[in-house]
Design an enzyme around this catalytic site. Structure first.
Site, mmCIF file in Angstrom:
data_model
loop_
_atom_site.group_PDB
_atom_site.id
_atom_site.type_symbol
_atom_site.label_atom_id
_atom_site.label_comp_id
_atom_site.label_asym_id
_atom_site.label_seq_id
_atom_site.Cartn_x
_atom_site.Cartn_y
_atom_site.Cartn_z
ATOM 1 N N GLN A 100 0.818 -1.211 0.000
ATOM 2 C CA GLN A 100 0.000 0.000 0.000
ATOM 3 C C GLN A 100 0.850 1.259 0.000
ATOM 4 O OE1 GLN A 100 -1.363 0.711 4.463
ATOM 5 N NE2 GLN A 100 -1.515 -1.496 3.948
ATOM 6 N N HIS A 102 0.215 5.785 0.940
ATOM 7 C CA HIS A 102 -0.663 6.804 1.496
ATOM 8 C C HIS A 102 -0.462 8.110 0.730
ATOM 9 C CE1 HIS A 102 -1.332 3.917 4.610
ATOM 10 N NE2 HIS A 102 -0.090 3.995 5.054
ATOM 11 N N GLU A 137 3.250 7.605 8.756
ATOM 12 C CA GLU A 137 3.239 6.670 9.877
ATOM 13 C C GLU A 137 4.657 6.238 10.229
ATOM 14 O OE1 GLU A 137 2.280 2.408 7.737
ATOM 15 O OE2 GLU A 137 0.610 3.781 8.007
ATOM 16 N N HIS A 257 4.746 0.129 0.708
ATOM 17 C CA HIS A 257 5.245 -0.642 1.835
ATOM 18 C C HIS A 257 4.269 -1.762 2.191
ATOM 19 C CE1 HIS A 257 2.637 2.474 3.575
ATOM 20 N NE2 HIS A 257 2.393 1.623 4.560
ATOM 21 N N ARG A 276 -4.208 0.676 -2.175
ATOM 22 C CA ARG A 276 -3.585 -0.642 -2.169
ATOM 23 C C ARG A 276 -3.054 -1.017 -3.548
ATOM 24 N NH1 ARG A 276 -7.625 -0.475 1.547
ATOM 25 N NH2 ARG A 276 -7.006 -1.164 3.637
#
Length: 391
Positions: A100, A102, A137, A257, A276
């Site tokens: 995926q 972001h 993240e 990642h 994804r």
């Protein structure tokens, strides 16, 4: 302007998400609980509307909405609005998560506005953007932890693909060796995800299943865990990273990642935006994915722990929404936690005592410290992680 009422640290009741990639035993063993027989993947701590923690019988998001200044502090409200800017998790990974990426803030705002204007419900299978925020993240390893992160150099990937011994991969290998790095990765990544490449992906998967090459072992494990998935081939383009306990990995916008195994404490911006690429049965929007992925090759972004007072280790990633500290308590020292900002504590090992009233946290237990609380003492013997907004 009136001052917010002083609020005391509050114990949190939390939710464990039973995603199929989670371990049946890891979190129960870590927290000294009985297994349920089902995967236990993510322990959530925060105010995300999908599973808000409960503080004093009230969902944390509602508690914050009722008193933003007292719970978050005026500075956090001014920077991030009347919502907790981060979400803290404990992950227990037993099989690959989806591959995926972001989006950036700009991409998230545009994508959310577009899908909303087109009338796509938030819970629709084909909905990509659940909110208008980015989702950087960081994961800090509690046990040895490993995953895929970012694109390897095209030349190194060409050599890796060559070791599979699949003649049909030659066009991808040649592109990786001859084209400009970013363009080479863009072209090969797109072709790997295309339905027309399914027969070639199957050949590569069979070669992986039969290899004893140690340099391909992690990708062979992915092929066995996710047979027939388009992400198996795409995974071959990515760096494999191993984290020892205490080491941390940061993932910014556009970085592909997938976590593969281990227990880690993860902190992220309070968003649910995920695009994804594979290793999943969920929706994949390839055109939008190609607009979001960063095709710059490079090494994974490790975040080094900065030593503080005795037993303190601070992780400061390049994200304004969050930072993370680890406190290794030896039973003799105590740490003074500054007030003025919203903090969440989670005990991973041993026992921690929080505040003048001696709120005790044992493994798996957590607490919220409102911004208006006095400076709080942290003592005990064990390991605690502390989440807070970034500096």
């Amino acid at each position: 302007m009136s001052q917010p009422a002083l609020l005391a640290p509050m114990r949190l009741a939390t939710t464990i998400r039973p995603y199929d990639w989670g371990s049946v035993t890891a979190l129960p063993e870590l927290f000294g609980a009985e297994p349920t027989g089902q995967p236990q993947a993510e322990l959530w701590m925060g105010a995300h509307p999908g599973a808000p923690s409960i503080a004093g019988g009230t969902p944390l998001d509602r508690l914050i909405a009722a008193d933003p200044a007292g719970t978050l502090g005026e500075r956090a409200v001014a920077r991030f609005g009347p919502a907790l800017p981060y979400l803290l998790k404990v992950l227990a990974v037993a099989r690959p998560l989806s591959l995926q990426v972001h989006p950036s803030t700009e991409q998230a705002r545009a994508g959310f506005a577009d899908e909303t204007a087109r009338g796509i419900p938030l819970d629709d299978f084909a909905r990509t953007y659940k909110d208008a925020s980015h989702k950087p993240e960081m994961v800090c390893a509690v046990t040895p932890f490993h995953g895929l992160c970012g694109f390897r150099s095209p030349a190194a990937t060409a050599a890796l693909l060559g070791r599979l011994g699949v003649p049909g991969l030659r066009p991808w290998i040649d592109t990786l060796r001859t084209a400009e790095p970013g363009e080479a990765l863009r072209v090969v990544f797109a072709e790997m995800l295309d339905d027309a490449a399914r027969p070639l992906r199957q050949e590569a998967e069979r070669a992986l299943a039969g290899t004893d090459d140690p340099g391909l072992a992690v990708y062979a494990d992915i092929a066995r865990a996710c047979p027939g998935d388009r992400g198996v081939a795409a995974a071959l383009l990515l760096n494999h990273v191993n984290l020892l306990p205490g080491e941390a990995l940061y993932l910014g916008a556009g970085v592909p990642h997938a976590y593969l195994g281990g227990i880690g404490v993860e902190i992220m911006a309070n968003s649910d935006n995920v695009l994804r690429c594979g290793l999943t049965t969920k929706h994949i929007d390839v055109p939008e994915l190609m607009r979001v992925v960063d095709f710059t090759p490079g090494e994974p972004h490790l975040v080094r722990a900065e030593p503080g007072a005795r037993g303190e280790h601070h992780y400061r990633p390049p994200a304004p929404e969050f930072a993370l500290s680890r406190h290794d308590l030896d039973g003799e020292i105590s740490h003074e936690l500054p007030g003025g900002q919203p903090q969440i504590m989670v005990c991973i090992e041993g026992e921690a005592r929080l505040g003048a009233d001696g709120l005790t946290l044992r493994p798996g237990e957590s607490a919220f410290i409102p911004a208006s609380a006095f400076a709080t003492r942290l003592g005990g013997k064990g390991t605690v992680y502390r989440a807070l907004p970034g500096s």
